[in-house]
Design a protein around this motif. Structure first.
Motif, PDB file in Angstrom:
ATOM      1  N   GLU A 111      37.137  41.402  67.340  1.00  0.00           N
ATOM      2  CA  GLU A 111      35.935  40.669  67.744  1.00  0.00           C
ATOM      3  C   GLU A 111      36.295  39.483  68.640  1.00  0.00           C
ATOM      4  OE1 GLU A 111      33.612  40.010  64.202  1.00  0.00           O
ATOM      5  OE2 GLU A 111      33.356  37.907  64.771  1.00  0.00           O
ATOM      6  N   ALA A 112      36.983  38.532  68.069  1.00  0.00           N
ATOM      7  CA  ALA A 112      37.345  37.315  68.800  1.00  0.00           C
ATOM      8  C   ALA A 112      38.469  36.635  68.025  1.00  0.00           C
ATOM      9  CB  ALA A 112      36.138  36.380  68.900  1.00  0.00           C
ATOM     10  N   GLU A 117      44.957  32.605  65.646  1.00  0.00           N
ATOM     11  CA  GLU A 117      45.136  33.292  66.927  1.00  0.00           C
ATOM     12  C   GLU A 117      44.983  32.296  68.075  1.00  0.00           C
ATOM     13  OE1 GLU A 117      43.126  34.451  64.472  1.00  0.00           O
ATOM     14  OE2 GLU A 117      44.368  36.137  63.814  1.00  0.00           O
ATOM     15  N   PRO A 123      46.685  37.911  69.302  1.00  0.00           N
ATOM     16  CA  PRO A 123      45.608  38.477  68.477  1.00  0.00           C
ATOM     17  C   PRO A 123      46.100  38.872  67.083  1.00  0.00           C
ATOM     18  CG  PRO A 123      46.423  40.147  69.987  1.00  0.00           C
ATOM     19  CD  PRO A 123      47.192  38.876  70.299  1.00  0.00           C
ATOM     20  N   PHE A 124      45.211  38.754  66.128  1.00  0.00           N
ATOM     21  CA  PHE A 124      45.450  39.237  64.763  1.00  0.00           C
ATOM     22  C   PHE A 124      46.801  38.788  64.195  1.00  0.00           C
ATOM     23  CE2 PHE A 124      41.935  42.015  65.928  1.00  0.00           C
ATOM     24  CZ  PHE A 124      41.197  42.011  64.751  1.00  0.00           C
ATOM     25  N   ASN A 150      40.867  41.759  71.706  1.00  0.00           N
ATOM     26  CA  ASN A 150      39.532  41.446  71.202  1.00  0.00           C
ATOM     27  C   ASN A 150      38.498  41.591  72.305  1.00  0.00           C
ATOM     28  OD1 ASN A 150      39.925  40.456  68.392  1.00  0.00           O
ATOM     29  ND2 ASN A 150      41.279  38.992  69.412  1.00  0.00           N
ATOM     30  N   HIS A 226      36.199  45.766  59.933  1.00  0.00           N
ATOM     31  CA  HIS A 226      37.091  44.696  60.387  1.00  0.00           C
ATOM     32  C   HIS A 226      37.995  44.293  59.211  1.00  0.00           C
ATOM     33  CE1 HIS A 226      38.519  40.916  61.916  1.00  0.00           C
ATOM     34  NE2 HIS A 226      37.991  41.209  63.094  1.00  0.00           N
TER      35      HIS A 226
END
Ligand code: URA
Length: 253
Positions: A111-112, A117, A123-124, A150, A226
């Protein structure tokens, strides 16, 4: 990896398998036809081009999509890192463009970025990221060999959902990432990602367990929960097994 091993890797305590659960341990390679439907949903064109009547002979305006069209991933990232197309650019610490292999067969789209992050520019990498890594391992893949990014590249304040306008401002980066990575399978992580990639407002629960192609490509798209949702609702982790099984089948097709 068996379902029970997968669940264990995902932090779910497995006490006992009921007989019908055991039957799912090795589901057929070809998914049940009642679980899979032909794709009907397509991503709409989200370009910002101005469409002029044919009579007007004005040159086609250069859009952000045009300007990314010939660029390789590193060059697209360079532009994204300086992006100020929406107000998230004012509150971010880092643009979180994406990470992983440019040759990946498998691409995860969340998503974002969250707080961690945003701090690291990757990311993640927070708690949800640890769970995503377990999911990737459960698929028999390594995190470095997949690509992760994302929908929105900058952290929304207080981790709120990204606004449609923010997703739109970032969409050209995401599209070019998909074009360049050209994965076999995209996994949409959660509602925001699934709804954007499929251009729909259908709730996540109804989007799961169906077969899609991304837009007009031959890239398979699988919708799943998610990881952050799975952390909040661990009882749903077992369902993600079914989604990941689909991913595995598609990857080995
Ligand atoms: N949640 C997301 O959707 N993306 C991240 O990168 C981290 C948390």
């Amino acid at each position: 990896m068996s379902q029970s091993e997968f669940l264990k890797a995902m932090g779910v305590e497995v006490y006992r398998l009921r007989p019908q659960r055991e039957a799912q341990e090795n589901p057929p390679l070809v998914p049940e036809s009642d679980q899979w439907e032909q794709p009907e949903i397509h991503l709409t064109e989200n370009s910002e081009e101005v469409v002029l009547p044919p009579s007007q002979t004005v040159e086609k305006p250069v859009t952000i999509a045009d300007s990314l069209a010939d660029l390789e991933l590193a060059a697209v990232e360079e532009i994204a890192l300086k992006c100020e197309r929406c107000s998230l650019s004012r509150s971010r610490n880092h643009v979180v463009f994406g990470s992983g292999s440019e040759d990946a067969d498998l691409m995860f789209i969340g998503e974002a970025p969250g707080e961690e992050e945003d701090r690291q520019g990757l990311p993640f990498v927070g708690r949800a990221g640890n769970l995503l890594t377990s999911m990737i391992t459960a698929l028999g893949c390594e995190r470095d060999n997949v690509y992760i990014c994302n929908v929105v590249k900058c952290r929304p304040p207080n981790n709120r959902d990204p606004l449609p306008s923010e997703a739109k401002a970032c969409n050209h980066f995401l599209r070019r990432q998909i074009e360049l990575i050209r994965p076999k399978v995209i996994v949409a992580l959660g509602r925001v990602s699934a709804q954007l990639l499929l251009d729909t407002e259908i709730p996540l629960g109804m989007l799961r367990r169906k077969a899609y192609k991304f837009q007009d490509t031959d890239i398979d798209l699988v919708v799943t929960y998610h990881p952050a949702y799975l952390l909040r609702k661990p009882t749903e982790k077992a369902k993600s097994w079914d989604d990941l099984w689909d991913v595995r089948v598609l990857l080995n097709d």
